[in-house]
Design a protein around this motif. Structure first.
Motif, PDB file in Angstrom:
ATOM      1  N   GLU A   1     -26.986 -67.494  -7.386  1.00 37.66           N
ATOM      2  CA  GLU A   1     -26.526 -68.437  -8.701  1.00 37.66           C
ATOM      3  C   GLU A   1     -27.514 -69.480  -9.041  1.00 37.66           C
ATOM      4  OE1 GLU A   1     -23.635 -68.394 -10.438  1.00 37.66           O
ATOM      5  OE2 GLU A   1     -22.717 -66.889  -9.160  1.00 37.66           O
ATOM      6  N   VAL A   2     -27.785 -69.828 -10.532  1.00 35.96           N
ATOM      7  CA  VAL A   2     -28.523 -70.907 -10.863  1.00 35.96           C
ATOM      8  C   VAL A   2     -27.526 -71.803 -11.854  1.00 35.96           C
ATOM      9  CG1 VAL A   2     -30.737 -69.669 -10.831  1.00 35.96           C
ATOM     10  CG2 VAL A   2     -29.083 -69.673 -12.849  1.00 35.96           C
ATOM     11  N   ILE A   3     -27.963 -72.772 -12.176  1.00 37.16           N
ATOM     12  CA  ILE A   3     -27.530 -73.719 -13.321  1.00 37.16           C
ATOM     13  C   ILE A   3     -28.172 -73.523 -14.642  1.00 37.16           C
ATOM     14  CG2 ILE A   3     -26.791 -76.315 -13.764  1.00 37.16           C
ATOM     15  CD1 ILE A   3     -26.728 -76.791 -10.908  1.00 37.16           C
ATOM     16  N   ALA A   4     -27.419 -73.305 -15.743  1.00 35.73           N
ATOM     17  CA  ALA A   4     -28.035 -73.401 -16.893  1.00 35.73           C
ATOM     18  C   ALA A   4     -27.480 -74.239 -18.054  1.00 35.73           C
ATOM     19  CB  ALA A   4     -28.002 -71.982 -17.520  1.00 35.73           C
ATOM     20  N   ILE A   5     -28.366 -75.111 -18.660  1.00 38.54           N
ATOM     21  CA  ILE A   5     -27.599 -76.206 -19.491  1.00 38.54           C
ATOM     22  C   ILE A   5     -28.254 -75.910 -20.973  1.00 38.54           C
ATOM     23  CG2 ILE A   5     -26.820 -77.692 -17.824  1.00 38.54           C
ATOM     24  CD1 ILE A   5     -29.366 -79.259 -18.397  1.00 38.54           C
ATOM     25  N   SER A   6     -27.472 -76.230 -22.174  1.00 38.09           N
ATOM     26  CA  SER A   6     -28.288 -75.880 -23.483  1.00 38.09           C
ATOM     27  C   SER A   6     -28.088 -76.983 -24.256  1.00 38.09           C
ATOM     28  CB  SER A   6     -27.359 -74.750 -23.961  1.00 38.09           C
ATOM     29  OG  SER A   6     -27.901 -74.378 -25.160  1.00 38.09           O
TER      30      SER A   6
ATOM     31  N   GLU B   1     -30.598 -84.935 -26.615  1.00 34.27           N
ATOM     32  CA  GLU B   1     -30.204 -84.276 -25.451  1.00 34.27           C
ATOM     33  C   GLU B   1     -31.192 -83.549 -24.837  1.00 34.27           C
ATOM     34  OE1 GLU B   1     -25.514 -83.249 -26.489  1.00 34.27           O
ATOM     35  OE2 GLU B   1     -26.887 -81.613 -26.305  1.00 34.27           O
ATOM     36  N   MET B   2     -32.415 -83.000 -25.424  1.00 33.30           N
ATOM     37  CA  MET B   2     -33.558 -82.695 -24.700  1.00 33.30           C
ATOM     38  C   MET B   2     -34.112 -83.596 -23.599  1.00 33.30           C
ATOM     39  SD  MET B   2     -34.119 -79.312 -25.589  1.00 33.30           S
ATOM     40  CE  MET B   2     -35.756 -78.944 -25.780  1.00 33.30           C
TER      41      MET B   2
ATOM     42  N   ILE C   1     -20.030 -78.476 -14.035  1.00 36.90           N
ATOM     43  CA  ILE C   1     -19.823 -77.958 -15.394  1.00 36.90           C
ATOM     44  C   ILE C   1     -19.561 -79.336 -16.451  1.00 36.90           C
ATOM     45  CG2 ILE C   1     -18.180 -76.747 -17.028  1.00 36.90           C
ATOM     46  CD1 ILE C   1     -17.678 -74.791 -14.687  1.00 36.90           C
ATOM     47  N   GLU C   2     -20.448 -79.113 -17.583  1.00 38.30           N
ATOM     48  CA  GLU C   2     -19.967 -80.262 -18.694  1.00 38.30           C
ATOM     49  C   GLU C   2     -19.673 -79.614 -19.758  1.00 38.30           C
ATOM     50  OE1 GLU C   2     -23.031 -83.316 -19.105  1.00 38.30           O
ATOM     51  OE2 GLU C   2     -22.251 -83.734 -21.096  1.00 38.30           O
TER      52      GLU C   2
ATOM     53  N   VAL D   1     -22.014 -77.351 -22.817  1.00 37.89           N
ATOM     54  CA  VAL D   1     -23.242 -77.958 -22.353  1.00 37.89           C
ATOM     55  C   VAL D   1     -23.743 -77.088 -21.235  1.00 37.89           C
ATOM     56  CG1 VAL D   1     -24.571 -80.172 -21.488  1.00 37.89           C
ATOM     57  CG2 VAL D   1     -22.568 -80.160 -23.372  1.00 37.89           C
ATOM     58  N   THR D   2     -22.947 -77.129 -20.283  1.00 40.40           N
ATOM     59  CA  THR D   2     -23.480 -76.342 -19.152  1.00 40.40           C
ATOM     60  C   THR D   2     -22.742 -74.776 -19.459  1.00 40.40           C
ATOM     61  OG1 THR D   2     -22.735 -78.115 -17.584  1.00 40.40           O
ATOM     62  CG2 THR D   2     -23.133 -75.812 -16.456  1.00 40.40           C
ATOM     63  N   VAL D   3     -23.748 -73.861 -19.461  1.00 44.60           N
ATOM     64  CA  VAL D   3     -23.630 -72.343 -19.846  1.00 44.60           C
ATOM     65  C   VAL D   3     -23.136 -71.618 -18.441  1.00 44.60           C
ATOM     66  CG1 VAL D   3     -24.111 -70.223 -21.033  1.00 44.60           C
ATOM     67  CG2 VAL D   3     -24.528 -72.406 -22.078  1.00 44.60           C
ATOM     68  N   TRP D   4     -23.993 -71.953 -17.446  1.00 43.01           N
ATOM     69  CA  TRP D   4     -23.817 -71.129 -16.072  1.00 43.01           C
ATOM     70  C   TRP D   4     -23.648 -72.298 -15.117  1.00 43.01           C
ATOM     71  CZ3 TRP D   4     -22.412 -67.037 -17.950  1.00 43.01           C
ATOM     72  CH2 TRP D   4     -23.026 -66.367 -19.111  1.00 43.01           C
TER      73      TRP D   4
END
Length: 413
Positions: A143-148, A154-155, A272-273, A316-319
């Motif tokens: 599992e990883v974490i992905a944010i968008s 925000e970048m 998760i956000e 904001v958090t997708v994964w």
């Protein structure tokens, strides 16, 4: 702990998202970027490279993306916070070593400025079609974490957050941005260093002879040590025990792989956000991320002007995916509308988490551009008019889709 003032370019800027991410990496304490510049992510590497020497940081252009990802994994085990930056086919080339990083529980950040199409695709135009690849693009279970992020501010902010999450959970963290946000120029405020909180690396501080590099703390995350500091480090891509030694017994393999997955899943409520607006009495909820969330605003406003109760849920958090929140909303809303710059990726997780309680409408886009907000407004109107429950995902035909596939488009320039 607070950021180092030498790493923080405090001030008010008018810069694009790529540059903001480069400055964010520096503020997060990143001391190494190994990369192979590729459009449309190049400005992030250039921005970091320009200011890195003053902060004692280093950018190296590697021979390719395989070497870039390998150099980042090595730099982390040498003791420094590290990152790589890529796009399009560069992301695909990094996948094997992303899996190595996940297996060795190596905390690093990867910035992907997504562009359109497979292979070379459309190098200078936007896309959001790497979302599933970010989740499970390498082989095996992990599992990883992905944010968008959806803006240059925000970048900056979420690049720092990405480093904090990587250190806290000792895993790869993906910043899944896109060309529009990467090349969008807006005001960015970089605060003083004493206003930036950083997650310190979870270094082991006991006797070297007792260190086990993969012995987890109660939250399932092990402590790190620097290679070369006198620890007995044996790190490998093979399934291993707490010492790092390869194991063959099935029960050891299951235990270790399970922990790679569980350390993210059991902590997902802390990770998760989400950003929600007007979901309390909504009939329709628009679920979006990245640039699509910015584009959706006008479509939502248009639908609201017609009296439709529309809420928004921004990932904001997708994964890891917010299954519980989608399931909860599905019990009381009529439908979800999901605009994505792809032909359906995150929308299928929305449908899965809805458990058939609400209709799910995809507003697709093939890339190289963003949605027409009128299509999102029309999809919302369709969703609120539709009274029957529809199994699976409904693909809404946009104006562009009708133009291309219903006879209005001639195949010549």
């Amino acid at each position: 702990m607070k950021a180092n003032p030498k790493d923080v370019l405090t001030g008010v800027y008018y810069i694009d998202g790529d540059v903001a991410a480069g400055y964010g990496a520096l503020a997060a304490g990143c001391k190494f970027i190994g990369g192979y510049p590729i459009t449309p992510s190049t400005e992030a590497a250039e921005a970091f490279a320009r200011v890195a020497p003053k902060a004692g940081a280093l950018f190296i252009q590697m021979e390719d993306e395989l070497g870039s990802m390998a150099s980042v994994v090595g730099a982390v085990w040498a003791g420094v916070k590290s990152m790589t930056i890529t796009s399009g086919p560069g992301y695909s080339l990094m996948m094997e070593n992303i899996g190595l990083g996940a297996m060795m529980e190596t905390p690093f950040v990867l910035l992907n400025i997504q562009r359109g199409g497979p292979s070379t695709g459309v190098p200078t135009k936007t896309g959001q079609a790497d979302m599933m690849q970010s989740r499970w693009g390498s082989h095996g279970d992990y599992e990883v974490i992905a944010i968008s992020p959806d803006s240059p501010q925000e970048m900056f902010d979420y690049t720092i957050k990405a480093f904090n999450l990587a250190e806290r959970y000792r895993c790869p963290v993906m910043i899944m941005s896109d060309e529009c946000v990467g090349h969008m120029t807006e005001k960015v405020v970089i605060p003083p260093a004493d206003e930036i909180e950083l997650e310190p690396r979870r270094f082991y501080k006991g006797p070297p002879e007792e260190y086990l590099p993969f012995k987890p703390d109660p939250d399932l995350v092990p402590k790190l040590a620097r290679a070369g500091d006198g620890f007995n480090l044996y790190i490998t891509g093979r399934v291993h025990d707490e010492r790092g030694y390869p194991v063959d017994k099935e029960e050891f393999k299951m235990k270790y792989i399970r922990r790679l997955v569980d350390k993210i899943r059991i902590n997902k409520d802390k990770i998760i956000e989400l950003k929600e607006e007007q979901t309390d009495d909504a009939e329709i909820v628009v679920v979006s991320y990245g640039i699509s969330s910015r584009v959706a605003v006008k479509g939502v406003e248009k639908a609201r002007s017609k009296g439709i109760k529309v809420g928004t849920l921004r990932l904001v958090t997708v994964w890891p995916f917010p299954d519980e929140r989608i399931t909860e909303l599905a019990k009381r809303v009529k439908a979800f509308v999901v605009p994505e710059i792809n032909y359906g990726q995150v929308v299928f997780d929305v449908a899965r988490a809805s458990h058939g309680k609400a209709n799910v409408v995809l507003v697709p886009h093939g890339g190289a551009g963003v949605h027409n907000p009128d299509d999102i407004a029309d999809a919302i109107e369709y969703a609120v008019r539709e009274d029957k429950k529809i199994e699976g995902v409904v693909e809404y035909k946009t104006r562009l889709e009708k133009l291309v596939f219903e006879g209005g488009y001639k195949l010549k320039e």
